[in-house]
Design a protein around this motif. Structure first.
Motif, short mmCIF file in Angstrom:
data_model
loop_
_atom_site.label_atom_id
_atom_site.label_comp_id
_atom_site.label_asym_id
_atom_site.label_seq_id
_atom_site.Cartn_x
_atom_site.Cartn_y
_atom_site.Cartn_z
N ILE A 16 73.86 70.19 -4.57
CA ILE A 16 73.13 70.79 -3.44
C ILE A 16 72.65 69.68 -2.49
O ILE A 16 72.80 69.79 -1.27
CB ILE A 16 71.94 71.64 -3.93
CG1 ILE A 16 72.45 72.88 -4.66
CG2 ILE A 16 71.01 72.02 -2.78
CD1 ILE A 16 71.38 73.63 -5.43
N LEU A 17 72.09 68.60 -3.04
CA LEU A 17 71.64 67.48 -2.22
C LEU A 17 72.80 66.85 -1.45
O LEU A 17 72.69 66.51 -0.28
CB LEU A 17 70.94 66.42 -3.08
CG LEU A 17 69.59 66.82 -3.66
CD1 LEU A 17 69.10 65.77 -4.64
CD2 LEU A 17 68.58 67.01 -2.54
N GLN A 19 75.65 68.30 -0.60
CA GLN A 19 76.12 69.26 0.40
C GLN A 19 75.20 69.25 1.63
O GLN A 19 75.68 69.23 2.76
CB GLN A 19 76.18 70.67 -0.21
CG GLN A 19 76.97 71.65 0.58
CD GLN A 19 78.47 71.54 0.38
OE1 GLN A 19 78.99 70.49 0.04
NE2 GLN A 19 79.17 72.62 0.60
N GLU A 20 73.90 69.24 1.41
CA GLU A 20 72.95 69.21 2.53
C GLU A 20 73.09 67.92 3.33
O GLU A 20 73.10 67.94 4.56
CB GLU A 20 71.51 69.34 2.01
CG GLU A 20 71.18 70.72 1.50
CD GLU A 20 69.82 70.80 0.83
OE1 GLU A 20 69.16 69.74 0.63
OE2 GLU A 20 69.40 71.92 0.48
N SER A 21 73.21 66.78 2.64
CA SER A 21 73.37 65.49 3.33
C SER A 21 74.68 65.44 4.10
O SER A 21 74.73 64.94 5.22
CB SER A 21 73.34 64.34 2.32
OG SER A 21 72.10 64.27 1.70
N ILE A 23 76.41 67.94 5.37
CA ILE A 23 76.35 68.83 6.53
C ILE A 23 75.51 68.20 7.64
O ILE A 23 75.91 68.20 8.81
CB ILE A 23 75.80 70.21 6.12
CG1 ILE A 23 76.84 70.94 5.27
CG2 ILE A 23 75.41 71.04 7.34
CD1 ILE A 23 76.33 72.17 4.55
N LYS A 24 74.35 67.63 7.30
CA LYS A 24 73.49 67.00 8.31
C LYS A 24 74.20 65.82 8.97
O LYS A 24 74.16 65.66 10.19
CB LYS A 24 72.18 66.54 7.69
CG LYS A 24 71.24 67.66 7.35
CD LYS A 24 70.00 67.13 6.67
CE LYS A 24 69.11 68.27 6.19
NZ LYS A 24 67.96 67.78 5.44
#
Length: 118
Positions: A16-17, A19-21, A23-24
């Motif tokens: 999850i971390l 994926q978030e990084s 995308i940002k």
């Protein structure tokens, strides 16, 4: 190139971390390329010169773009005659990699060794 994890693949906290990084970071890069391509429409339209000259044109526009940023030049407005095409190309490439089921060892190691420590 690090690609996002396939939908339904994100299960652990570190995934999850990641994926978030991812995308940002991707959004920042897409915006930067978009501004660069608005400043130099030849990059969106396509460079129709001999292939040997293309790297020099890309480097020259990158240098000029960076100088414009340093000089606080205004960001050029979007021109409907020269739409930014990078978004479609990046999305297509990313989807192709995911559809092929490419196992990305570097991505897995990054998730396991870096994001697991956060």
């Amino acid at each position: 190139m690090m690609t996002p994890l396939a939908e339904g693949r994100v299960q652990t906290r570190e995934e999850i971390l990641y994926q978030e990084s991812q995308i940002k970071t991707r959004n920042v890069v897409k915006r930067a390329f978009g501004v660069w391509k608005r400043r130099f429409p030849i990059l969106s339209r396509g460079i129709s010169v001999r292939l040997i000259r293309v790297p020099g044109i890309i480097i020259a526009t990158a240098v000029l773009h960076n100088l414009a940023i340093q000089q606080n030049e205004n960001v050029p407005p979007e021109d409907p005659d020269f739409p930014v095409l990078l978004e479609e190309v990046m999305m297509h490439s990313s989807q192709q990699l995911q559809q092929r089921g490419t196992r990305n060892l570097e991505r897995t190691l990054l998730i396991e060794e870096y994001f697991a420590r956060l």
